[in-house]
Write a protein that holds these residues in place. Structure first.
Motif, PDB file in Angstrom:
ATOM      1  N   VAL A 292       0.839  -1.204   0.000  1.00  0.00           N
ATOM      2  CA  VAL A 292       0.000   0.000   0.000  1.00  0.00           C
ATOM      3  C   VAL A 292       0.871   1.250   0.000  1.00  0.00           C
ATOM      4  CG1 VAL A 292      -1.742   1.299   1.285  1.00  0.00           C
ATOM      5  CG2 VAL A 292      -1.905  -1.204   1.139  1.00  0.00           C
ATOM      6  N   ALA A 293       1.903   1.243   0.824  1.00  0.00           N
ATOM      7  CA  ALA A 293       2.794   2.400   0.903  1.00  0.00           C
ATOM      8  C   ALA A 293       3.563   2.617  -0.401  1.00  0.00           C
ATOM      9  CB  ALA A 293       3.770   2.220   2.062  1.00  0.00           C
ATOM     10  N   ARG A 294       3.886   1.519  -1.088  1.00  0.00           N
ATOM     11  CA  ARG A 294       4.681   1.582  -2.316  1.00  0.00           C
ATOM     12  C   ARG A 294       3.875   2.035  -3.526  1.00  0.00           C
ATOM     13  NH1 ARG A 294       5.799  -3.808  -5.484  1.00  0.00           N
ATOM     14  NH2 ARG A 294       6.808  -3.006  -7.367  1.00  0.00           N
ATOM     15  N   ALA A 295       2.568   1.831  -3.505  1.00  0.00           N
ATOM     16  CA  ALA A 295       1.738   2.121  -4.676  1.00  0.00           C
ATOM     17  C   ALA A 295       1.888   3.575  -5.109  1.00  0.00           C
ATOM     18  CB  ALA A 295       0.278   1.819  -4.358  1.00  0.00           C
ATOM     19  N   ASP A 296       1.824   3.780  -6.415  1.00  0.00           N
ATOM     20  CA  ASP A 296       1.954   5.129  -6.957  1.00  0.00           C
ATOM     21  C   ASP A 296       0.695   5.953  -6.754  1.00  0.00           C
ATOM     22  OD1 ASP A 296       4.637   5.020  -8.566  1.00  0.00           O
ATOM     23  OD2 ASP A 296       3.581   3.164  -9.067  1.00  0.00           O
ATOM     24  N   ARG A 297      -0.457   5.284  -6.829  1.00  0.00           N
ATOM     25  CA  ARG A 297      -1.723   5.996  -6.694  1.00  0.00           C
ATOM     26  C   ARG A 297      -2.678   5.153  -5.861  1.00  0.00           C
ATOM     27  NH1 ARG A 297      -2.996  11.028  -8.007  1.00  0.00           N
ATOM     28  NH2 ARG A 297      -4.556  10.722  -9.640  1.00  0.00           N
ATOM     29  N   LEU A 298      -3.310   5.789  -4.860  1.00  0.00           N
ATOM     30  CA  LEU A 298      -4.281   5.133  -3.990  1.00  0.00           C
ATOM     31  C   LEU A 298      -5.635   5.804  -4.169  1.00  0.00           C
ATOM     32  CD1 LEU A 298      -2.214   4.909  -0.653  1.00  0.00           C
ATOM     33  CD2 LEU A 298      -2.478   3.137  -2.410  1.00  0.00           C
ATOM     34  N   PHE A 299      -6.672   4.983  -4.307  1.00  0.00           N
ATOM     35  CA  PHE A 299      -8.024   5.490  -4.539  1.00  0.00           C
ATOM     36  C   PHE A 299      -8.982   4.890  -3.521  1.00  0.00           C
ATOM     37  CE2 PHE A 299      -5.631   5.431  -8.442  1.00  0.00           C
ATOM     38  CZ  PHE A 299      -5.834   6.699  -8.964  1.00  0.00           C
ATOM     39  N   VAL A 300     -10.043   5.615  -3.212  1.00  0.00           N
ATOM     40  CA  VAL A 300     -11.009   5.182  -2.199  1.00  0.00           C
ATOM     41  C   VAL A 300     -12.421   5.493  -2.665  1.00  0.00           C
ATOM     42  CG1 VAL A 300      -9.426   5.479  -0.239  1.00  0.00           C
ATOM     43  CG2 VAL A 300     -10.809   7.419  -1.010  1.00  0.00           C
ATOM     44  N   ASP A 301     -13.385   4.692  -2.167  1.00  0.00           N
ATOM     45  CA  ASP A 301     -14.776   5.084  -2.396  1.00  0.00           C
ATOM     46  C   ASP A 301     -15.174   6.178  -1.418  1.00  0.00           C
ATOM     47  OD1 ASP A 301     -14.873   3.373  -0.166  1.00  0.00           O
ATOM     48  OD2 ASP A 301     -16.245   1.938  -1.089  1.00  0.00           O
ATOM     49  N   LEU A 302     -14.708   6.069  -0.157  1.00  0.00           N
ATOM     50  CA  LEU A 302     -14.969   7.086   0.861  1.00  0.00           C
ATOM     51  C   LEU A 302     -13.807   7.046   1.841  1.00  0.00           C
ATOM     52  CD1 LEU A 302     -17.253   9.138   1.556  1.00  0.00           C
ATOM     53  CD2 LEU A 302     -18.123   7.429   3.160  1.00  0.00           C
ATOM     54  N   SER A 303     -13.029   8.113   1.893  1.00  0.00           N
ATOM     55  CA  SER A 303     -11.766   8.080   2.627  1.00  0.00           C
ATOM     56  C   SER A 303     -11.952   7.806   4.115  1.00  0.00           C
ATOM     57  CB  SER A 303     -10.990   9.389   2.427  1.00  0.00           C
ATOM     58  OG  SER A 303     -11.729  10.498   2.912  1.00  0.00           O
ATOM     59  N   GLU A 304     -13.004   8.398   4.724  1.00  0.00           N
ATOM     60  CA  GLU A 304     -13.161   8.188   6.162  1.00  0.00           C
ATOM     61  C   GLU A 304     -13.449   6.728   6.492  1.00  0.00           C
ATOM     62  OE1 GLU A 304     -16.791  10.889   5.081  1.00  0.00           O
ATOM     63  OE2 GLU A 304     -14.767  10.542   4.308  1.00  0.00           O
ATOM     64  N   GLN A 305     -14.133   6.018   5.609  1.00  0.00           N
ATOM     65  CA  GLN A 305     -14.369   4.591   5.830  1.00  0.00           C
ATOM     66  C   GLN A 305     -13.104   3.785   5.575  1.00  0.00           C
ATOM     67  OE1 GLN A 305     -19.132   4.338   4.587  1.00  0.00           O
ATOM     68  NE2 GLN A 305     -17.647   3.028   3.554  1.00  0.00           N
TER      69      GLN A 305
END
Length: 325
Positions: free
Chosen positions: A237-250
């Motif tokens: 997760v830390a290494r990934a270039d781009r992180l995406f979420v449906d809802l960040s707080e969740q």
């Protein structure tokens, strides 16, 4: 009040019918149309089970939706499905209950599968053909069916599970699809050979290591939707270039990214809303060499979307607008 049973709902072609509404469900979160109260979560640790209550409203819709969804993860060993639940559609005009969709978890499974496929297709490389599916449960099957129904390309699927018998059962259930699907019990090989990976397990410890993932790989992480669940190594997760979420707080609280957030490996600033990508407000993948990961914890707008699509297909939306008594 109308009660719609699972059999009636199963007769509708919702994998394709609900896809546009579910795509918009992600966008509604980012453009201010969605009203999403916190998710209710009830763990039943002694029974290896949990229950979620999700509810919300999209501004302008004739209905709002309350969804109860349970997961009993020992059920497959008893010959029972692991998921169950129902959707309650309420008129946003009068407050009357329009319909109870007694889907027994089917609509949650379908909206999750459609949502996962939409996210995967938005973020995978343009030349993606090989898709690895991690897990052998209901969601593994639905993810494959959704991608097969919605993708514009010929895909090759590999399905991983610890049990050869369970993997074989997945392939048997999907025998009607005109796609190549193979079984494997070698998770590392699946990860190294796949252009895109979809994880669908309720694992409570990391399954996928960072050094198994090549540049350019996309991962859709579906399984971690409650505290304590984790499918990906924090280093990945830390290494990934781009992180995406449906809802960040969740996602940062109880999704796949929560372990990395607690470890201090990522912060909220690294998480990009999937809805912003789908609306064109921001870029998704920036290059073919990017490792991209999307964490999907499930949002109530998806439940609204598939309920709306089902009611529309059945000609029942007029009840929500007061046209029928």
């Amino acid at each position: 009040m109308i009660v719609i049973d699972r059999e009636k709902l199963a007769s509708l072609p919702l994998l394709t019918l609900a896809a546009p509404a579910i795509r918009d469900a992600y966008i509604a979160v980012t453009d201010g149309r969605a009203n999403l109260p916190p998710v209710g979560y009830l763990p039943l640790a002694g029974r290896n089970a949990d229950c979620h209550i999700k509810y919300g409203y999209i501004e302008g819709d004739p209905i709002f939706v309350v969804k109860i969804a349970s997961g009993f993860y020992d059920n497959p060993a008893r010959g029972l499905p692991s998921s169950n639940g129902m959707m309650v559609a309420v008129s946003a005009e009068t407050g009357d209950v329009v319909a109870v969709l007694d889907d027994k978890g089917m609509l949650t499974d379908l909206r999750t599968g459609i949502g996962g496929a939409i996210a995967t297709m938005a973020l995978w490389r343009s030349d993606t053909r090989s898709v690895g599916i991690v897990g052998t449960g209901t969601q593994a099957r639905v993810q494959i069916r959704a991608l097969a129904a919605l993708s514009d390309r010929k895909l090759h699927f590999s399905v991983w599970g610890r049990s050869p018998e369970k993997v074989a059962a997945v392939l048997a259930d999907l025998a009607d699809l005109e796609f190549a699907i193979e079984a494997t019990t070698d998770l590392e090989a699946l990860c190294r050979q796949s252009d895109a990976i979809v994880t669908t397990t309720p694992s409570k410890e990391p399954l996928i290591r960072s050094d198994w993932i090549a540049p350019g790989t996309h991962i859709t992480a579906m399984g971690a939707d409650a505290p304590g669940k984790q499918e990906l190594d924090i280093a990945l997760v830390a290494r990934a270039d781009r992180l995406f979420v449906d809802l960040s707080e969740q996602c940062l609280d109880h999704g796949e990214f929560s372990a990395a957030a607690r470890a201090g490996s990522i912060g909220e600033g690294r998480c990009v809303a999937l809805g912003a990508v789908l609306s064109g407000a921001t870029k998704g993948r920036r290059s073919d060499g990017d490792i991209t990961i999307v964490d999907l914890t499930g949002i109530a707008t998806q439940d609204i979307a598939i309920t709306y699509a089902a009611l529309a297909a059945l000609g029942l939306l007029g009840r929500a607008e007061g046209a029928l008594s």
